[in-house]
Design an enzyme around this catalytic site. Structure first.
Site, PDB file in Angstrom:
ATOM      1  CG  HIS A   1     -16.156  36.532 -26.412  1.00 45.13           C
ATOM      2  ND1 HIS A   1     -16.560  37.714 -27.000  1.00 45.13           N
ATOM      3  CD2 HIS A   1     -15.616  36.870 -25.219  1.00 45.13           C
ATOM      4  CE1 HIS A   1     -16.276  38.716 -26.183  1.00 45.13           C
ATOM      5  NE2 HIS A   1     -15.707  38.232 -25.091  1.00 45.13           N
TER       6      HIS A   1
ATOM      7  N   PRO B   1      -4.062  34.412 -37.788  1.00 45.25           N
ATOM      8  CG  PRO B   1      -5.537  32.634 -37.531  1.00 45.25           C
ATOM      9  CD  PRO B   1      -5.394  34.102 -37.267  1.00 45.25           C
ATOM     10  CD  GLU B   2       1.043  35.577 -41.360  1.00 45.89           C
ATOM     11  OE1 GLU B   2       1.907  35.251 -42.200  1.00 45.89           O
ATOM     12  OE2 GLU B   2       1.152  36.581 -40.640  1.00 45.89           O
TER      13      GLU B   2
ATOM     14  NE  ARG C   1     -11.376  42.956 -33.766  1.00 44.26           N
ATOM     15  CZ  ARG C   1     -10.187  43.338 -34.243  1.00 44.26           C
ATOM     16  NH1 ARG C   1      -9.082  42.878 -33.723  1.00 44.26           N
ATOM     17  NH2 ARG C   1     -10.116  44.185 -35.230  1.00 44.26           N
TER      18      ARG C   1
END
Ligand code: ZN
Length: 274
Positions: A93, A2-3, A112
């Site tokens: 997760h 995400p930016e 991740r």
């Protein structure tokens, strides 16, 4: 990853969900996500009993502001927050669980595990990692074209890697750098210090406009990115070059190409960006 626009969307969503809630306790199931303080018990102690007063953002970092402390959170590749009110069991997760006094929970999920969390006393966060090295905020008046020009004059890097450097300015990643460079017709391999003042003025304007439009649309949804409530951002349909390899350029009709610049997949129109 995400930016700025996507993190801003998460910020707004979280603000609607958890403002005014008091943390009862925190469970950390993957300790490496917590970068500060070093001691997990101290991390829990700093957050427990604290009420969330606002959710801020600095570049791609969320700032969850409580009574005495601030939690600085970076989602990196796959991190996301999930708000839970029912009796759901967290999956494998889910790495950090914030339990509120009203029984609801905020989960930090990260397939991740690259995300990070730092907790500081309010006021200390800007002087410490990770926020201390950050450049100006592009949607703030502190971002001015003269300073951007000075910074670009001092580097012999290509323009794309220079703009990805969060010390030059914050918030841009692969998507919005490609979009901003397309808007001004600049090839991403152009050497940064060779840009004229006028080119940097145009680039500055394109960065601000691209990010503001994306924020207004709730960001883009590329691959697995969704905001906290699972909605899709609408800016994806507005992307001119990113992830449009082989499709016609919106300006000239020539096929969009994918090249590699500084190790990053990069989308350009070979005709508009020479
Ligand atoms: Zn074109």
């Amino acid at each position: 990853m995400p930016e700025l626009p996507e993190v801003e969307t998460v910020r707004r969503t979280l603000e609607n969900l958890v403002l005014g809630k008091t943390i009862n306790e925190v469970t950390v199931r993957w300790p490496k996500i917590v970068k500060h303080p070093d001691d997990l018990q101290e991390f829990n102690a700093l957050l427990s009993g604290q009420t969330i007063h606002s959710i801020g953002r600095r570049g791609k970092f969320l700032k969850i502001i409580l009574d005495d402390v601030v939690l600085v959170s970076h989602l990196r590749m796959e991190g996301r927050y999930v708000y839970v009110e029912g009796e759901e069991e967290p999956d494998k997760h889910t790495h950090v669980i914030f339990r509120f006094t009203d029984g609801s929970e905020l989960w930090y999920r990260d397939v991740r595990k690259f995300g990070t969390m730092h907790v500081y006393k309010i006021g200390e966060e800007e002087a410490n990692k990770p926020l201390v090295q950050l450049g100006p905020e592009p949607l703030d008046e502190t971002f001015n074209p003269d300073e951007l020009y000075e910074k670009l004059q001092r580097t012999s890097r290509k323009i794309k890697p220079a703009l990805l450097d969060q010390a030059v300015l914050v918030g841009l990643g692969n998507i919005y750098v490609d979009e901003a460079l397309f808007r001004v017709g600049l090839h991403p391999e152009t050497v940064a210090h060779k840009l004229s003042k006028q080119q940097v003025m145009k680039l500055h304007k394109a960065i601000v406009e691209t990010l503001q439009e994306a924020v207004d649309q709730g960001g883009s949804t590329i691959r697995s990115y969704v905001n906290s409530q699972g909605d899709m951002g609408m800016f994806q349909q507005k992307l001119a070059v990113y992830a449009r390899k082989g499709e016609p350029c919106v300006n000239c009709g020539k096929e969009i190409e994918r090249i590699v610049v500084g190790g990053r997949g990069t989308h350009i129109c070979p005709n508009c960006q020479k």
